[in-house]
Write a protein that holds these residues in place. Structure first.
Motif, mmCIF file in Angstrom:
data_model
loop_
_atom_site.group_PDB
_atom_site.id
_atom_site.type_symbol
_atom_site.label_atom_id
_atom_site.label_comp_id
_atom_site.label_asym_id
_atom_site.label_seq_id
_atom_site.Cartn_x
_atom_site.Cartn_y
_atom_site.Cartn_z
ATOM 1 N N THR A 34 0.852 -1.184 0.000
ATOM 2 C CA THR A 34 0.000 0.000 0.000
ATOM 3 C C THR A 34 0.888 1.234 0.000
ATOM 4 O OG1 THR A 34 -0.135 0.092 2.419
ATOM 5 C CG2 THR A 34 -1.881 -1.121 1.267
ATOM 6 N N VAL A 35 0.294 2.353 -0.421
ATOM 7 C CA VAL A 35 1.012 3.630 -0.369
ATOM 8 C C VAL A 35 -0.004 4.768 -0.293
ATOM 9 C CG1 VAL A 35 1.195 3.939 -2.893
ATOM 10 C CG2 VAL A 35 2.901 4.997 -1.387
ATOM 11 N N GLY A 36 0.340 5.760 0.497
ATOM 12 C CA GLY A 36 -0.416 7.008 0.523
ATOM 13 C C GLY A 36 0.256 7.981 -0.425
ATOM 14 N N ARG A 37 -0.508 8.549 -1.333
ATOM 15 C CA ARG A 37 0.077 9.435 -2.341
ATOM 16 C C ARG A 37 -0.242 10.898 -2.101
ATOM 17 N NH1 ARG A 37 -4.700 9.848 -4.627
ATOM 18 N NH2 ARG A 37 -5.861 7.955 -5.081
ATOM 19 N N GLY A 38 -0.965 11.185 -0.986
ATOM 20 C CA GLY A 38 -1.373 12.561 -0.747
ATOM 21 C C GLY A 38 -2.286 13.024 -1.863
ATOM 22 N N ASN A 39 -2.309 14.324 -2.114
ATOM 23 C CA ASN A 39 -3.171 14.817 -3.184
ATOM 24 C C ASN A 39 -2.400 14.992 -4.490
ATOM 25 O OD1 ASN A 39 -1.707 17.070 -2.588
ATOM 26 N ND2 ASN A 39 -3.418 18.260 -1.780
ATOM 27 N N SER A 40 -1.240 14.342 -4.573
ATOM 28 C CA SER A 40 -0.414 14.427 -5.778
ATOM 29 C C SER A 40 -1.073 13.699 -6.950
ATOM 30 C CB SER A 40 0.964 13.811 -5.526
ATOM 31 O OG SER A 40 1.691 13.747 -6.728
ATOM 32 N N LYS A 41 -1.112 14.365 -8.068
ATOM 33 C CA LYS A 41 -1.633 13.746 -9.287
ATOM 34 C C LYS A 41 -0.497 13.134 -10.112
ATOM 35 C CE LYS A 41 -5.877 16.304 -9.571
ATOM 36 N NZ LYS A 41 -6.451 15.633 -8.466
ATOM 37 N N ILE A 42 0.738 13.359 -9.690
ATOM 38 C CA ILE A 42 1.885 12.855 -10.450
ATOM 39 C C ILE A 42 2.595 11.690 -9.776
ATOM 40 C CG2 ILE A 42 2.275 15.048 -11.615
ATOM 41 C CD1 ILE A 42 4.665 15.463 -9.644
ATOM 42 N N PHE A 43 2.220 11.359 -8.541
ATOM 43 C CA PHE A 43 2.910 10.309 -7.797
ATOM 44 C C PHE A 43 2.838 8.954 -8.506
ATOM 45 C CE2 PHE A 43 3.180 7.039 -4.466
ATOM 46 C CZ PHE A 43 4.391 7.386 -3.897
ATOM 47 N N VAL A 44 1.635 8.483 -8.787
ATOM 48 C CA VAL A 44 1.479 7.172 -9.432
ATOM 49 C C VAL A 44 2.029 7.179 -10.862
ATOM 50 C CG1 VAL A 44 -0.183 5.434 -10.218
ATOM 51 C CG2 VAL A 44 -0.368 6.380 -7.905
ATOM 52 N N PRO A 45 1.731 8.200 -11.684
ATOM 53 C CA PRO A 45 2.364 8.204 -13.013
ATOM 54 C C PRO A 45 3.896 8.216 -12.943
ATOM 55 C CG PRO A 45 0.524 9.721 -12.986
ATOM 56 C CD PRO A 45 0.738 9.269 -11.567
ATOM 57 N N GLY A 46 4.448 8.927 -11.977
ATOM 58 C CA GLY A 46 5.899 8.936 -11.815
ATOM 59 C C GLY A 46 6.440 7.569 -11.441
ATOM 60 N N LEU A 47 5.764 6.882 -10.513
ATOM 61 C CA LEU A 47 6.177 5.525 -10.145
ATOM 62 C C LEU A 47 6.032 4.573 -11.327
ATOM 63 C CD1 LEU A 47 4.849 4.919 -6.523
ATOM 64 C CD2 LEU A 47 7.216 5.196 -7.263
ATOM 65 N N LYS A 48 4.945 4.735 -12.079
ATOM 66 C CA LYS A 48 4.745 3.883 -13.266
ATOM 67 C C LYS A 48 5.928 4.042 -14.214
ATOM 68 C CE LYS A 48 1.503 2.903 -17.006
ATOM 69 N NZ LYS A 48 1.876 3.254 -18.322
ATOM 70 N N ASN A 49 6.301 5.274 -14.491
ATOM 71 C CA ASN A 49 7.427 5.529 -15.384
ATOM 72 C C ASN A 49 8.724 4.950 -14.824
ATOM 73 O OD1 ASN A 49 9.718 7.843 -16.175
ATOM 74 N ND2 ASN A 49 8.426 7.125 -17.858
ATOM 75 N N LEU A 50 8.960 5.125 -13.539
ATOM 76 C CA LEU A 50 10.164 4.588 -12.906
ATOM 77 C C LEU A 50 10.202 3.064 -13.016
ATOM 78 C CD1 LEU A 50 12.734 4.849 -11.164
ATOM 79 C CD2 LEU A 50 11.227 4.757 -9.156
ATOM 80 N N PHE A 51 9.098 2.405 -12.705
ATOM 81 C CA PHE A 51 9.058 0.941 -12.777
ATOM 82 C C PHE A 51 9.242 0.446 -14.210
ATOM 83 C CE2 PHE A 51 6.609 1.006 -8.610
ATOM 84 C CZ PHE A 51 7.698 0.569 -7.872
ATOM 85 N N GLU A 52 8.671 1.156 -15.183
ATOM 86 C CA GLU A 52 8.866 0.764 -16.582
ATOM 87 C C GLU A 52 10.340 0.857 -16.971
ATOM 88 O OE1 GLU A 52 4.509 1.936 -18.478
ATOM 89 O OE2 GLU A 52 6.103 3.435 -18.438
ATOM 90 N N LEU A 53 11.010 1.913 -16.531
ATOM 91 C CA LEU A 53 12.444 2.052 -16.801
ATOM 92 C C LEU A 53 13.244 0.931 -16.152
ATOM 93 C CD1 LEU A 53 12.911 5.904 -16.362
ATOM 94 C CD2 LEU A 53 13.084 4.602 -18.489
ATOM 95 N N LEU A 54 12.924 0.644 -14.887
ATOM 96 C CA LEU A 54 13.638 -0.419 -14.178
ATOM 97 C C LEU A 54 13.401 -1.775 -14.830
ATOM 98 C CD1 LEU A 54 13.041 0.680 -10.477
ATOM 99 C CD2 LEU A 54 15.180 0.810 -11.777
ATOM 100 N N GLN A 55 12.168 -2.043 -15.256
ATOM 101 C CA GLN A 55 11.868 -3.303 -15.927
ATOM 102 C C GLN A 55 12.657 -3.427 -17.226
ATOM 103 O OE1 GLN A 55 7.630 -2.845 -16.180
ATOM 104 N NE2 GLN A 55 7.256 -4.301 -14.538
ATOM 105 N N LYS A 56 12.726 -2.347 -17.972
ATOM 106 C CA LYS A 56 13.430 -2.357 -19.245
ATOM 107 C C LYS A 56 14.933 -2.568 -19.021
ATOM 108 C CE LYS A 56 14.291 0.497 -23.302
ATOM 109 N NZ LYS A 56 14.119 1.808 -23.895
ATOM 110 N N ASP A 57 15.506 -1.822 -18.079
ATOM 111 C CA ASP A 57 16.947 -1.913 -17.826
ATOM 112 C C ASP A 57 17.375 -3.243 -17.217
ATOM 113 O OD1 ASP A 57 17.310 0.567 -18.897
ATOM 114 O OD2 ASP A 57 17.598 1.607 -16.987
ATOM 115 N N SER A 58 16.507 -3.824 -16.401
ATOM 116 C CA SER A 58 16.874 -5.082 -15.738
ATOM 117 C C SER A 58 16.309 -6.304 -16.458
ATOM 118 C CB SER A 58 16.380 -5.078 -14.291
ATOM 119 O OG SER A 58 14.963 -5.108 -14.259
ATOM 120 N N HIS A 59 15.544 -6.062 -17.520
ATOM 121 C CA HIS A 59 14.893 -7.140 -18.282
ATOM 122 C C HIS A 59 13.995 -7.981 -17.372
ATOM 123 C CE1 HIS A 59 17.462 -5.992 -21.574
ATOM 124 N NE2 HIS A 59 18.525 -6.148 -20.797
ATOM 125 N N SER A 60 13.372 -7.312 -16.415
ATOM 126 C CA SER A 60 12.477 -7.980 -15.476
ATOM 127 C C SER A 60 11.095 -8.157 -16.087
ATOM 128 C CB SER A 60 12.350 -7.146 -14.191
ATOM 129 O OG SER A 60 11.357 -7.686 -13.353
#
Length: 171
Positions: free
Chosen positions: A67-93
């Motif tokens: 779970t995670v609390g994102r506050g009222n940020s509208k960019i938190f989840v999209p930012g995490l999505k982008n980060l995870f996509e980069l990590l998946q691509k770089d690590s071939h996960s």
């Protein structure tokens, strides 16, 4: 697969969603005050815990639940999505990640309960409102969890973001 339930504070509907997902709460039954208050992290996190991704356990299929609390940020989840996509691509996960927004399940009693209890520290007002709200929302949260699992099964997206809506839950 990794499931991450998210909402504003990350301590009420998200904790209940994680508990339903992990089968720590009864299926299709009204919850008791004790069951609600004994859910891991329910009403225990502070504002300073927002943004921390909290592990709740591994489900029957071997998937991790967070779970995670994102506050009222509208960019938190999209930012995490982008980060995870980069990590998946770089690590071939091939590890898939599912974000599921529990905010549409929050009733007004829970909103005010969280305000009184977490923000103002007035538990004698806030906790009864939170319990009432949790009882009102439990069937919707349980449905949201089942919907999340089903969408995850049907999707092949590496990072799936489910915004969810009141229409989905109250149709």
């Amino acid at each position: 697969m990794i499931f991450i339930y998210n909402d504003y504070g990350g301590t009420h509907t998200t904790s209940l969603a994680a508990a339903f997902h992990l089968k720590k709460l009864p299926h299709n039954q009204p919850l008791t005050k004790e069951q609600i208050l004994n859910v891991d992290y329910f009403n225990k996190l502070k504002t300073s815990d927002m943004g921390k991704i909290i592990f709740h356990g591994v489900d029957e299929d071997g998937h991790s639940v967070y779970t995670v609390g994102r506050g009222n940020s509208k960019i938190f989840v999209p930012g995490l999505k982008n980060l995870f996509e980069l990590l998946q691509k770089d690590s071939h996960s091939a590890e898939r990640i599912v974000f599921s927004n529990t905010s549409p399940t929050v009733p007004i009693a829970m909103t005010f309960g969280g305000l009184f209890s977490r923000r103002l520290g007035i538990d004698f007002i806030g906790v009864p409102l939170l319990v009432r709200g949790a009882k009102q929302a439990s069937a919707h949260i349980e449905y949201l969890v089942e919907h999340t699992k089903e969408r995850a099964r049907l999707s092949d997206e590496p990072v799936l973001v489910l915004e969810n809506t009141k229409e989905l839950l109250y149709a």
